[in-house]
Design a protein around this motif. Sequence first.
Motif, PDB file in Angstrom:
ATOM      1  N   PHE A 175       0.861  -1.181   0.000  1.00 31.91           N
ATOM      2  CA  PHE A 175       0.000   0.000   0.000  1.00 31.91           C
ATOM      3  C   PHE A 175       0.900   1.234   0.000  1.00 31.91           C
ATOM      4  CE2 PHE A 175      -2.824  -3.286   1.116  1.00 31.91           C
ATOM      5  CZ  PHE A 175      -4.132  -2.845   0.962  1.00 31.91           C
ATOM      6  N   ARG A 176       0.674   2.128  -0.975  1.00 29.12           N
ATOM      7  CA  ARG A 176       1.534   3.290  -1.161  1.00 29.12           C
ATOM      8  C   ARG A 176       0.710   4.559  -1.346  1.00 29.12           C
ATOM      9  NH1 ARG A 176       6.907   2.242  -2.578  1.00 29.12           N
ATOM     10  NH2 ARG A 176       7.441   0.020  -2.749  1.00 29.12           N
ATOM     11  N   ASP A 177       1.359   5.692  -1.098  1.00 31.66           N
ATOM     12  CA  ASP A 177       0.723   6.971  -1.369  1.00 31.66           C
ATOM     13  C   ASP A 177       0.390   7.023  -2.866  1.00 31.66           C
ATOM     14  OD1 ASP A 177       0.980   9.907  -2.404  1.00 31.66           O
ATOM     15  OD2 ASP A 177       0.579  10.086  -0.259  1.00 31.66           O
ATOM     16  N   PRO A 178      -0.846   7.354  -3.238  1.00 31.61           N
ATOM     17  CA  PRO A 178      -1.237   7.267  -4.654  1.00 31.61           C
ATOM     18  C   PRO A 178      -0.581   8.294  -5.556  1.00 31.61           C
ATOM     19  CG  PRO A 178      -2.990   8.243  -3.345  1.00 31.61           C
ATOM     20  CD  PRO A 178      -1.965   7.747  -2.373  1.00 31.61           C
ATOM     21  N   HIS A 179       0.095   9.292  -4.981  1.00 25.47           N
ATOM     22  CA  HIS A 179       0.752  10.321  -5.792  1.00 25.47           C
ATOM     23  C   HIS A 179       2.274  10.171  -5.777  1.00 25.47           C
ATOM     24  CE1 HIS A 179      -3.139  12.254  -6.156  1.00 25.47           C
ATOM     25  NE2 HIS A 179      -3.262  12.222  -4.838  1.00 25.47           N
TER      26      HIS A 179
END
Length: 398
Positions: A175-179
Amino acid sequence: MTKNKFLTGAAMAGLLGICSLAPVHAQTPEPTAAPAAAGAIQTIPGMPPVINPNNIYSEARPDNIAPEVAKDPARIYVPNLRSNDVYVIDPATMSVVDRFPVGRSPQHVVPSWDLRTLWATNNAEGTTQGSLTPIDPRTGKPGPAVPVDDPYNMYFTPDGKSAIVVAEARKRLDFRDPHTMAMQGSVEAPECRGINHAAFSIDGRYAIFTCEFGGMVAKVDTVNHQILGYLKLSTGGMPQDILVAPNGRTFYVADMHADGVFILDGDTFKETGFIHTGVGTHGIYPSRDDTVMYVANRGSHKVHGPRHSKDGSVSVVDFATNRVIRTWPVPGGGSPDMGNVSADGKLLWLSGRFDDVVYAIDTATGSMKSIPVGAEPHGLTVWPQPGRYSVGHTGIMR
């Protein structure tokens, strides 16, 4: 109906030591969702509301392209796995108008949740040199690559808070920051060999991922970020793409060895049926009017070929009856794989994985045109597309 081999999240966590994902900002409480109106779907906080409880794709009809997205030029972005580049096709002329290098082994081109970036997922097979290449859909040009471990595929939680990088070789969901793609945390999926494709429930509370080399699927809690369990498919053994039906609860799993599509009840996590389609069933995409799904049959049970398979075809399956109503063979043989439908719904675009071409298929007649591209095209995307947001892959819009 087959016997359910579902293991609860608690039992599986005890056996496998699965850890939950901590929120990025633990000090910030989640917003409280507003009470649902009668008949409305209670979604996870932050997720756009479900407009039609009977059709999660209702906002992805041809007349619903966002004004900002409508300014993007119409293009087909084709990642080529072995030539390490992306070809760009102008659908108006049916010709390649650009090409540019990306990272090693680009697998898919994935529209972001906010529809403003297209990400090429370069998983650099067999190495730790994976990356994501951002592509500006307004200019069609790539930006600097972002180093990311093993990004075979990528999805976005329906609330837009996280990108889920599918680290297939690692049996892991990052799970990662979408930006920025900064890491938020990981969910281990040790039993899911070849984890790769996913579909989300109508309320966004869970997703089902396919385990290509394990003959099973995994159910993932998207709120608490943990594995809920695994379901072994009754036959076949090589699940590929997965699509949720317009009702948001029935899931279709393409299986390359079973030559068809398994039907699952997502809420109960049970197998409920099977649809025979064709040899090497691989990709699944909904039509723009949400009445049928297009199923790509790659023509072979082999992972690496062959070229020009006489069994390559596309099946059209009616959502209402779960029956194949049309079959379109690839003239001269072929290997239809991954892709999507044009914004107006008139063309189905699919990569010809082992034939180094892209197919443009008329959805009214099944007639096909082939456009030569790079070496081993894979998860192409069509842009622009209608819809409010993307949950990832090659552009599954809601």
